[in-house]
Scaffold this active site. Structure first.
Site, mmCIF file in Angstrom:
data_model
loop_
_atom_site.group_PDB
_atom_site.id
_atom_site.type_symbol
_atom_site.label_atom_id
_atom_site.label_comp_id
_atom_site.label_asym_id
_atom_site.label_seq_id
_atom_site.Cartn_x
_atom_site.Cartn_y
_atom_site.Cartn_z
ATOM 1 N N LYS A 52 -6.947 2.490 -1.323
ATOM 2 C CA LYS A 52 -7.172 1.298 -2.144
ATOM 3 C C LYS A 52 -8.100 1.642 -3.315
ATOM 4 C CE LYS A 52 -6.144 -1.663 1.706
ATOM 5 N NZ LYS A 52 -6.579 -2.465 2.851
ATOM 6 N N GLN A 96 -11.893 -4.511 5.376
ATOM 7 C CA GLN A 96 -10.838 -3.756 6.045
ATOM 8 C C GLN A 96 -10.788 -4.134 7.522
ATOM 9 O OE1 GLN A 96 -8.572 -1.589 4.542
ATOM 10 N NE2 GLN A 96 -7.605 -1.653 6.551
ATOM 11 N N ASP A 119 -6.670 -10.461 -0.016
ATOM 12 C CA ASP A 119 -5.740 -10.163 1.085
ATOM 13 C C ASP A 119 -4.842 -11.366 1.379
ATOM 14 O OD1 ASP A 119 -5.765 -7.578 2.065
ATOM 15 O OD2 ASP A 119 -7.555 -7.890 3.300
#
Ligand code: NDP
Length: 278
Positions: A52, A96, A119
């Protein structure tokens, strides 16, 4: 022989478009900043976070990295998220997952400001998706829609079957296909006669989490098959939820694993980051 839907090529195409857009924003004095938080030392999570960060660098998104020890308390993590929620220079916040067991994942997801939830996991963004309002969309299913569109697969009026109903893949996938005017069935572990339901599909999206479960008996001749699954086999190679060798001769288009859906998730995360500048 089926046409391969090349997620590597399509994700690169999207990242290049985003890079050009980021440059345009930069000229207007605007820059996207993504804060990435990793708790603990899970090696797979570390790889995802690193990928990422690399994608951010490629596109021209500033990334802030918070690598916290696995002993970090829920309160400490919530305090960091609160600080980032209130920092106007930060557009996106990503924690994460999975977080260590002593931290309540749902509480963390809900603590991220919906306007920075790149997200797309916050209930407000999930609700916005359901009622067709603007919001961040979960990256993997958003990536599947891009794979279909950029491979000239028309979704409107098609019989779409999604196998799997998780909150991050199956459910938003079904809603996105519906938004594109597909006729959608979402199947799951309690579905009766899964084979005949899958065989109805013009577009079959598989996110079941079971290596090579979907074979030729589940697919209609000429269908389009999207394999979200990813598993490492004993021989070290990757495979999906679809038995590629069995299915491929019967379908018109199919995603490989690796190189199908996988690369799209990060591309769509980057799109969510840039979208907060639009
Ligand atoms: P989950 O385990 O959360 O969900 C699996 C779903 O499949 C559940 O809804 C479950 O039903 C259903 N299911 C399980 N067994 C069967 C069965 N025998 N018949 C029918 N349905 C069944 O998985 P995720 O949605 O998180 O992920 C799915 C796959 O996608 C995994 O392989 C994962 O690794 C991969 N993945 C890949 C990503 C990428 O970037 N490429 C991103 C995210 C996931 P029920 O609800 O009834 O239990």
């Amino acid at each position: 022989m089926a046409e391969l839907i090349d997620g590597k090529r399509i994700s690169k195409e999207i990242k290049d478009e985003l890079k050009a857009e980021a440059e345009k924003f930069k000229a207007e004095g605007k820059e996207a900043t993504l804060a990435v938080i990793l708790v603990g030392d899970d090696p797979a999570s570390a790889v995802y976070v690193n990928n990422k960060k690399k994608a951010c660098e490629y596109i021209g998104i500033k990334s802030l990295s918070y690598e916290l020890p696995k002993e970090t308390t829920e309160e400490e993590l919530l305090a960091l998220i609160d600080k980032l929620n209130n920092d106007d220079s930060v557009n996106g916040i990503l924690v994460q997952l999975p977080v260590p067991d002593h931290i309540d994942e749902n509480k963390i997801i809900r603590s991220i400001s919906p306007s920075k939830d790149v997200d797309g996991f916050h209930p407000l963004n999930v609700g916005a998706l359901l009622i067709g309002e603007k919001g961040f969309v979960s990256c993997t299913p958003a990536g599947v829609i891009q794979l279909l569109k950029r491979s000239n697969v028309d979704i409107e009026g098609k019989e779409c079957v999604v196998v799997g109903r998780s909150n991050i893949v199956g459910k938003p996938m079904g809603v996105l296909l519906l938004r594109e005017n597909g006729t959608v069935t979402i199947a799951h572990s309690r579905t009766k006669d899964l084979k005949s339901i899958c065989k109805r599909a013009d577009i079959l999206v598989v996110a079941v989490g079971k290596p090579k479960m979907i074979n030729a008996e589940y697919v209609k001749e000429g269908a389009v098959v999207i394999d979200v699954g990813i598993h490492r086999m004993d021989n070290g190679k990757l495979c999906g939820d679809v038995d590629f060798d069995s299915v491929e001769p019967h379908v018109s288009k199919i995603t490989p694993v690796p190189g199908g859906v996988g690369p799209m998730t990060i591309a769509m995360l980057m799109d969510n980051c840039i979208s907060s500048l639009r």
